[in-house]
Design a protein around this motif. Structure first.
Motif, PDB file in Angstrom:
ATOM      1  N   ASP A 112      23.316  15.652  -0.017  1.00 28.39           N
ATOM      2  CA  ASP A 112      23.296  17.100  -0.203  1.00 28.39           C
ATOM      3  C   ASP A 112      23.581  17.810   1.119  1.00 28.39           C
ATOM      4  OD1 ASP A 112      22.455  19.562  -1.883  1.00 28.39           O
ATOM      5  OD2 ASP A 112      21.219  19.701  -0.078  1.00 28.39           O
TER       6      ASP A 112
ATOM      7  N   LYS B 142      27.304  17.952   2.250  1.00 26.93           N
ATOM      8  CA  LYS B 142      28.136  18.971   1.597  1.00 26.93           C
ATOM      9  C   LYS B 142      28.140  20.277   2.378  1.00 26.93           C
ATOM     10  CE  LYS B 142      27.064  17.127  -3.009  1.00 26.93           C
ATOM     11  NZ  LYS B 142      26.339  17.389  -4.297  1.00 26.93           N
ATOM     12  N   ARG B 143      27.088  20.462   3.201  1.00 27.56           N
ATOM     13  CA  ARG B 143      26.962  21.693   3.994  1.00 27.56           C
ATOM     14  C   ARG B 143      27.242  21.449   5.467  1.00 27.56           C
ATOM     15  NH1 ARG B 143      21.247  23.138   3.306  1.00 27.56           N
ATOM     16  NH2 ARG B 143      20.891  21.023   2.582  1.00 27.56           N
TER      17      ARG B 143
ATOM     18  N   THR C 137      23.785  19.994  12.919  1.00 29.73           N
ATOM     19  CA  THR C 137      25.233  20.099  12.717  1.00 29.73           C
ATOM     20  C   THR C 137      25.991  19.083  13.560  1.00 29.73           C
ATOM     21  OG1 THR C 137      25.364  21.780  14.458  1.00 29.73           O
ATOM     22  CG2 THR C 137      25.124  22.567  12.186  1.00 29.73           C
TER      23      THR C 137
END
Length: 233
Positions: free
Chosen positions: A137, A140-141, A198
């Motif tokens: 999940d 995806k970001r 990130t």
């Protein structure tokens, strides 16, 4: 982002041997048979469940804020440095392992020990499975996972269990309670915080436990231990 997972999990036989302290030595057929019996019973009888939620994460040198939840821990702060979000997680395989340990402690202490080890392998395997769902999940970001970090590791005090249980409603959602000493029941349960970053190069590859300062832990190098060991299964 609330989330949860139920499903099946596997009692990893090789991990069970590791929890029993085997490091490449010869293993008696009787032990292998007990592991197989215990693992099969656990796989059939366990009821794995989890709950996790994602929060904004603020980190200073020794303080972390996950939403309104504030934690003081230098070790956890190092783990979460640079993370703007983090996941609070709780998981359990249910009461089957505890029932089996109690049952065999009366009639067969050797098997009770094997069940203890197999149960530890089960919850580890299940949490890995839940973490993989979180990882997919997050990907995806454009986010990557840091190593999960649990109360009791380093200076992340076990007392924070109560905050986690209140926030995630562990008793209501997955049937896990706390003792007065902040130990979880069922015993084969886990809580953890997983940072989201990130930066891919700072993500968790599940290779070491090097961020924890508990250097005497025999499972510190969980995923790099004994590459040359013979796989019995």
């Amino acid at each position: 982002m609330p989330g949860g997972k139920t499903g099946i999990m596997r009692a990893d036989r090789k991990e069970t041997l590791r929890y029993l302290g085997y490091r490449g030595q010869e293993i008696k057929t009787q032990i292998l048979q007990m592991i197989e019996e215990a693992a099969t019973e656990l796989e059939r009888s366990s009821t794995p469940k989890s709950i996790y939620r994602e929060y904004e994460c603020e980190v200073t040198s020794d303080k972390i804020k996950l939403g309104e939840f504030e934690i003081h821990s230098k070790n956890l702060a190092v783990n979460l440095k640079g993370c703007e979000r983090a996941v609070l997680l709780a998981a359990t395989i249910g009461r089957a392992a505890d029932y089996m340990i109690k049952k065999y402690s009366i009639s067969n202490m050797a098997k009770a020990t094997v069940v203890q080890a197999a149960g530890a392998a089960c919850i580890e395997s299940y949490v890995d499975e839940v973490e993989e769902a979180i990882r997919k999940d997050a990907a995806k970001r454009g986010l990557y996972l840091r190593p999960r970090f649990s109360p009791g590791y380093g200076d992340f005090a076990l007392d924070y269990q109560r905050n986690i249980f209140q926030i995630l409603e562990c008793n209501k959602r997955i049937g896990v309670t706390l003792t007065e000493g902040n130990l979880m029941m069922p015993s084969k349960s886990v809580t953890a915080i997983i940072g989201l970053t990130t930066k891919e190069r700072e993500s968790c590859q599940m290779e070491t436990c090097s961020l924890c300062d508990k250097t005497d832990c025999e499972f510190r190098a969980h995923n790099t231990a004994a590459e040359g060991e013979k796989d019995e299964f």
